[in-house]
Design a protein around this motif. Structure first.
Motif, PDB file in Angstrom:
ATOM      1  N   THR A 189      -1.199  68.772 -39.579  1.00 37.63           N
ATOM      2  CA  THR A 189      -1.367  67.502 -38.872  1.00 37.63           C
ATOM      3  C   THR A 189      -0.592  67.552 -37.566  1.00 37.63           C
ATOM      4  OG1 THR A 189      -1.644  66.209 -40.905  1.00 37.63           O
ATOM      5  CG2 THR A 189      -0.921  65.017 -38.949  1.00 37.63           C
ATOM      6  N   ALA A 190      -1.183  67.008 -36.517  1.00 41.02           N
ATOM      7  CA  ALA A 190      -0.488  66.866 -35.239  1.00 41.02           C
ATOM      8  C   ALA A 190      -0.611  65.418 -34.784  1.00 41.02           C
ATOM      9  CB  ALA A 190      -1.064  67.803 -34.188  1.00 41.02           C
ATOM     10  N   VAL A 191       0.501  64.857 -34.326  1.00 42.68           N
ATOM     11  CA  VAL A 191       0.566  63.466 -33.879  1.00 42.68           C
ATOM     12  C   VAL A 191       1.099  63.428 -32.452  1.00 42.68           C
ATOM     13  CG1 VAL A 191       1.911  61.341 -34.130  1.00 42.68           C
ATOM     14  CG2 VAL A 191       0.828  62.360 -36.127  1.00 42.68           C
ATOM     15  N   TYR A 192       0.388  62.715 -31.589  1.00 44.10           N
ATOM     16  CA  TYR A 192       0.859  62.457 -30.224  1.00 44.10           C
ATOM     17  C   TYR A 192       1.080  60.954 -30.127  1.00 44.10           C
ATOM     18  CZ  TYR A 192       1.269  63.160 -25.142  1.00 44.10           C
ATOM     19  OH  TYR A 192       1.735  63.245 -23.848  1.00 44.10           O
ATOM     20  N   MET A 193       2.324  60.556 -29.850  1.00 44.56           N
ATOM     21  CA  MET A 193       2.664  59.133 -29.872  1.00 44.56           C
ATOM     22  C   MET A 193       3.394  58.733 -28.596  1.00 44.56           C
ATOM     23  SD  MET A 193       4.842  57.033 -32.805  1.00 44.56           S
ATOM     24  CE  MET A 193       3.637  57.353 -34.100  1.00 44.56           C
ATOM     25  N   VAL A 194       3.054  57.543 -28.104  1.00 40.29           N
ATOM     26  CA  VAL A 194       3.735  56.979 -26.937  1.00 40.29           C
ATOM     27  C   VAL A 194       4.289  55.603 -27.304  1.00 40.29           C
ATOM     28  CG1 VAL A 194       2.345  58.230 -25.254  1.00 40.29           C
ATOM     29  CG2 VAL A 194       1.588  55.986 -26.033  1.00 40.29           C
ATOM     30  N   GLY A 197     -18.609  63.123 -20.505  1.00 38.32           N
ATOM     31  CA  GLY A 197     -19.566  62.448 -21.372  1.00 38.32           C
ATOM     32  C   GLY A 197     -19.597  62.943 -22.800  1.00 38.32           C
ATOM     33  N   ALA A 198     -18.778  63.941 -23.132  1.00 38.58           N
ATOM     34  CA  ALA A 198     -18.770  64.485 -24.490  1.00 38.58           C
ATOM     35  C   ALA A 198     -18.119  63.498 -25.458  1.00 38.58           C
ATOM     36  CB  ALA A 198     -18.022  65.817 -24.519  1.00 38.58           C
ATOM     37  N   ASP A 199     -18.537  63.552 -26.709  1.00 42.80           N
ATOM     38  CA  ASP A 199     -17.981  62.700 -27.754  1.00 42.80           C
ATOM     39  C   ASP A 199     -16.750  63.395 -28.335  1.00 42.80           C
ATOM     40  OD1 ASP A 199     -17.453  61.571 -30.394  1.00 42.80           O
ATOM     41  OD2 ASP A 199     -19.323  60.478 -30.136  1.00 42.80           O
ATOM     42  N   ILE A 200     -15.569  62.808 -28.120  1.00 45.87           N
ATOM     43  CA  ILE A 200     -14.319  63.428 -28.563  1.00 45.87           C
ATOM     44  C   ILE A 200     -14.299  63.605 -30.076  1.00 45.87           C
ATOM     45  CG2 ILE A 200     -11.814  63.149 -28.708  1.00 45.87           C
ATOM     46  CD1 ILE A 200     -12.730  63.835 -25.931  1.00 45.87           C
ATOM     47  N   MET A 201     -14.753  62.601 -30.808  1.00 46.99           N
ATOM     48  CA  MET A 201     -14.719  62.691 -32.268  1.00 46.99           C
ATOM     49  C   MET A 201     -15.641  63.790 -32.778  1.00 46.99           C
ATOM     50  SD  MET A 201     -14.281  58.823 -33.709  1.00 46.99           S
ATOM     51  CE  MET A 201     -12.724  57.961 -33.476  1.00 46.99           C
ATOM     52  N   GLU A 202     -16.806  63.924 -32.158  1.00 40.78           N
ATOM     53  CA  GLU A 202     -17.719  64.998 -32.557  1.00 40.78           C
ATOM     54  C   GLU A 202     -17.118  66.367 -32.253  1.00 40.78           C
ATOM     55  OE1 GLU A 202     -21.616  64.618 -30.973  1.00 40.78           O
ATOM     56  OE2 GLU A 202     -22.078  62.764 -32.076  1.00 40.78           O
ATOM     57  N   MET A 217     -14.704  71.309 -34.940  1.00 44.05           N
ATOM     58  CA  MET A 217     -13.571  72.207 -35.179  1.00 44.05           C
ATOM     59  C   MET A 217     -12.996  72.029 -36.582  1.00 44.05           C
ATOM     60  SD  MET A 217     -11.593  71.559 -31.575  1.00 44.05           S
ATOM     61  CE  MET A 217     -12.418  71.776 -29.992  1.00 44.05           C
ATOM     62  N   SER A 218     -13.729  71.313 -37.447  1.00 46.88           N
ATOM     63  CA  SER A 218     -13.294  71.029 -38.824  1.00 46.88           C
ATOM     64  C   SER A 218     -11.986  70.249 -38.856  1.00 46.88           C
ATOM     65  CB  SER A 218     -13.143  72.336 -39.623  1.00 46.88           C
ATOM     66  OG  SER A 218     -14.360  73.036 -39.671  1.00 46.88           O
ATOM     67  N   ALA A 219     -11.862  69.308 -37.932  1.00 52.41           N
ATOM     68  CA  ALA A 219     -10.663  68.472 -37.863  1.00 52.41           C
ATOM     69  C   ALA A 219     -11.067  67.003 -37.858  1.00 52.41           C
ATOM     70  CB  ALA A 219      -9.857  68.799 -36.610  1.00 52.41           C
ATOM     71  N   ASN A 220     -10.266  66.178 -38.505  1.00 48.57           N
ATOM     72  CA  ASN A 220     -10.478  64.732 -38.517  1.00 48.57           C
ATOM     73  C   ASN A 220      -9.497  64.091 -37.546  1.00 48.57           C
ATOM     74  OD1 ASN A 220     -12.432  64.739 -40.667  1.00 48.57           O
ATOM     75  ND2 ASN A 220     -10.746  65.113 -42.095  1.00 48.57           N
ATOM     76  N   SER A 273      -5.949  65.953 -38.420  1.00 43.56           N
ATOM     77  CA  SER A 273      -5.560  66.813 -39.536  1.00 43.56           C
ATOM     78  C   SER A 273      -6.688  67.799 -39.790  1.00 43.56           C
ATOM     79  CB  SER A 273      -5.275  65.991 -40.796  1.00 43.56           C
ATOM     80  OG  SER A 273      -6.422  65.257 -41.180  1.00 43.56           O
ATOM     81  N   THR A 274      -6.325  68.968 -40.280  1.00 41.35           N
ATOM     82  CA  THR A 274      -7.317  70.004 -40.544  1.00 41.35           C
ATOM     83  C   THR A 274      -6.803  70.941 -41.624  1.00 41.35           C
ATOM     84  OG1 THR A 274      -8.616  71.807 -39.568  1.00 41.35           O
ATOM     85  CG2 THR A 274      -6.394  71.487 -38.714  1.00 41.35           C
ATOM     86  N   GLY A 275      -7.738  71.532 -42.349  1.00 37.19           N
ATOM     87  CA  GLY A 275      -7.389  72.530 -43.351  1.00 37.19           C
ATOM     88  C   GLY A 275      -7.545  73.946 -42.836  1.00 37.19           C
ATOM     89  N   GLU A 276      -7.928  74.083 -41.565  1.00 32.68           N
ATOM     90  CA  GLU A 276      -8.116  75.402 -40.973  1.00 32.68           C
ATOM     91  C   GLU A 276      -6.763  76.062 -40.691  1.00 32.68           C
ATOM     92  OE1 GLU A 276     -11.197  76.951 -40.292  1.00 32.68           O
ATOM     93  OE2 GLU A 276     -11.829  75.308 -41.605  1.00 32.68           O
ATOM     94  N   ALA A 277      -6.666  77.359 -40.981  1.00 33.75           N
ATOM     95  CA  ALA A 277      -5.418  78.086 -40.731  1.00 33.75           C
ATOM     96  C   ALA A 277      -5.104  78.130 -39.236  1.00 33.75           C
ATOM     97  CB  ALA A 277      -5.513  79.499 -41.299  1.00 33.75           C
ATOM     98  N   ASP A 278      -6.127  78.332 -38.422  1.00 34.91           N
ATOM     99  CA  ASP A 278      -5.945  78.349 -36.970  1.00 34.91           C
ATOM    100  C   ASP A 278      -6.382  76.992 -36.419  1.00 34.91           C
ATOM    101  OD1 ASP A 278      -5.811  78.750 -34.283  1.00 34.91           O
ATOM    102  OD2 ASP A 278      -7.241  80.415 -34.203  1.00 34.91           O
TER     103      ASP A 278
END
Length: 427
Positions: free
Chosen positions: A36-41, A78-83, A88-91, A106-111
């Motif tokens: 998991t990676a979190v970016y917070m302001v 114009g790209a959809d960030i969520m898509e 990339m197999s990430a939520n 969050s993602t289950g991918e090793a890389d």
């Protein structure tokens, strides 16, 4: 770069501050599959009045922090960030609270280098047009209208407005229809540059992977970007007086059962934020002892249908205010008030023997939260912004002694209470 360990909790954290000021924390969790990676302001819905270093005061429209969160998911190509994250197999997700805005995946991918770079890139690049801002206003206003049609949400909104006279917590995080309509592109850019600078941000990564490669990626990503000079703005909020805005408020909606809140307003503890966190936990433990099966009266309340699954309470202690809110489904406001007063009048000696067991249970829950990467990353980032030691906050319940709870009763002063109810239109 420094690495330190909490040997009691068996946790290791690597910390570094990059040249642009971004504070990065890597929490190594050996054996964990997901990352998991979190970016917070530190820019939330309460930051609608800020002061520049030169003394100039900036007044913003309510809901602007939430509006910015929405617009950052709009790519300049114009790209959809969520898509893109899904590919990339990430939520990915985000939220705006009173005190911060948080973006995380969050993602289950090793890389997970690709989603990590995407997180950094889209949060650090606001690209909007007048047309896109106007379009977003309609979307957010529809959200606000939908929210106001939900009985529980509307009840909470009216409760805050009845408790607080001037504090911006009385305003919905999303703002109002009027404030959202008034937001401009120029306002969004100004607040983005003032509050989203890397030196005002925190990146927290929780992963079973080794830190070196990931931190090198973050450094390289940030080294390739330029940012304007940063001038920190200070949030301006006046202390809220104890007197509530409304002692009683009732409104009607299309519901079956009447829902009620009975709330108490009190002054937060003097001292540090850790002192106020301990105060909040003291109140939570006190209420758990009085309004759960620890209390001999609890089974009678259940048997006589005086409480049901909807009954509960909330506690919040901040730098500027404190409150406790009870809520329940009752025939009348008097029924809930009588129930709460009966619980608060319980002889504390009858529940005090359960104090140590309850304290151990809460500490156990805190330790188990270390196994949830999302919760851990968000909580850790929030503590960094608040100037708190995350691991110390997990242990704060152990600072509380049973005798400390004897002073809690003063929080529940009916002179500073408010009753709010939502009733059926058919009643």
């Amino acid at each position: 770069m420094i690495t330190y360990e909490n040997k009691k909790l068996n946790e290791k954290v690597t910390e570094t501050t990059l040249a642009n000021g971004l504070k990065v924390f890597f929490i190594h969790k050996p054996g964990f599959i997901s990352s998991t990676a979190v970016y917070m302001v530190p820019f939330g819905s309460l930051d609608i009045r800020q002061q520049k270093p030169d003394g100039e005061i900036i007044e913003s429209n309510a809901g602007v922090a939430h509006f910015l969160e929405h617009k950052l998911f709009e790519s300049n190509n114009g790209a959809d960030i969520m898509e893109a994250f899904s590919a990339m197999s990430a939520n990915v997700n985000a939220f705006t609270s009173y005190n911060e805005t948080c973006y995380y995946f969050s993602t289950g991918e090793a890389d997970f280098s690709q989603p990590l770079e995407l997180l950094l890139d889209f949060v650090q690049n606001l690209s909007i047009t007048d047309e896109s801002v106007e379009k977003e206003k309609g979307i957010i206003i529809q959200e606000l209208r939908m929210y106001m049609q939900m009985p529980e949400a509307r009840l909470m909104y009216e409760t805050y407005r009845s408790l607080f006279k001037t504090h911006p917590v009385r305003i919905d995080i999303g703002g109002s229809e009027e404030s959202v309509k008034a937001i401009t592109k120029a306002e969004l850019y100004d607040l983005y540059e003032a509050n989203y600078h890397p030196s005002n941000s925190v990146l927290v990564i929780v992963s079973g992977q080794e830190s070196e490669k990931i931190l090198d990626l973050v450094k390289a990503n940030q080294a390739g970007k330029t940012f304007p000079d940063f001038e920190a703005r200070r949030r301006l909020i006046d202390m809220e007086e104890l007197k509530v805005a409304k002692k009683h408020h009732s409104f009607a909606m299309d519901i079956q059962a009447k829902k009620i809140t009975y709330s108490f307003k009190f002054n937060p503890a003097q001292g540090t934020r850790m002192d106020r966190l301990v105060q909040e936990w003291m109140i939570r433990i006190y209420l758990e002892l009085l309004f759960s099966s620890y209390n001999p009266l609890y089974q009678n309340w259940l048997d006589s249908n005086r409480i049901n699954d909807y009954f509960g309470y909330e506690v919040d202690v901040t730098d500027e205010y404190g409150f406790v809110m009870f809520y329940g489904e009752k025939e009348s406001e008097e029924d809930l008030v009588a129930l709460v007063n009966e619980g608060l009048s319980t002889d504390f000696a009858t529940v005090a023997p359960y104090f140590e067991n309850l304290k151990k249970r809460y500490f156990g829950q805190a330790i188990r939260s270390l196994n949830n990467p999302d919760d851990m990353a968000v909580s850790f980032a929030r503590c960094v912004l608040l100037g708190l030691d995350y691991f110390a906050t997990l242990d704060c319940v152990n600072q509380i002694e049973v005798d400390d709870l004897k002073e809690i009763g003063g929080v529940f002063d009916s002179a500073h209470s408010s009753i709010v109810s939502v009733r059926s239109k058919k009643a």
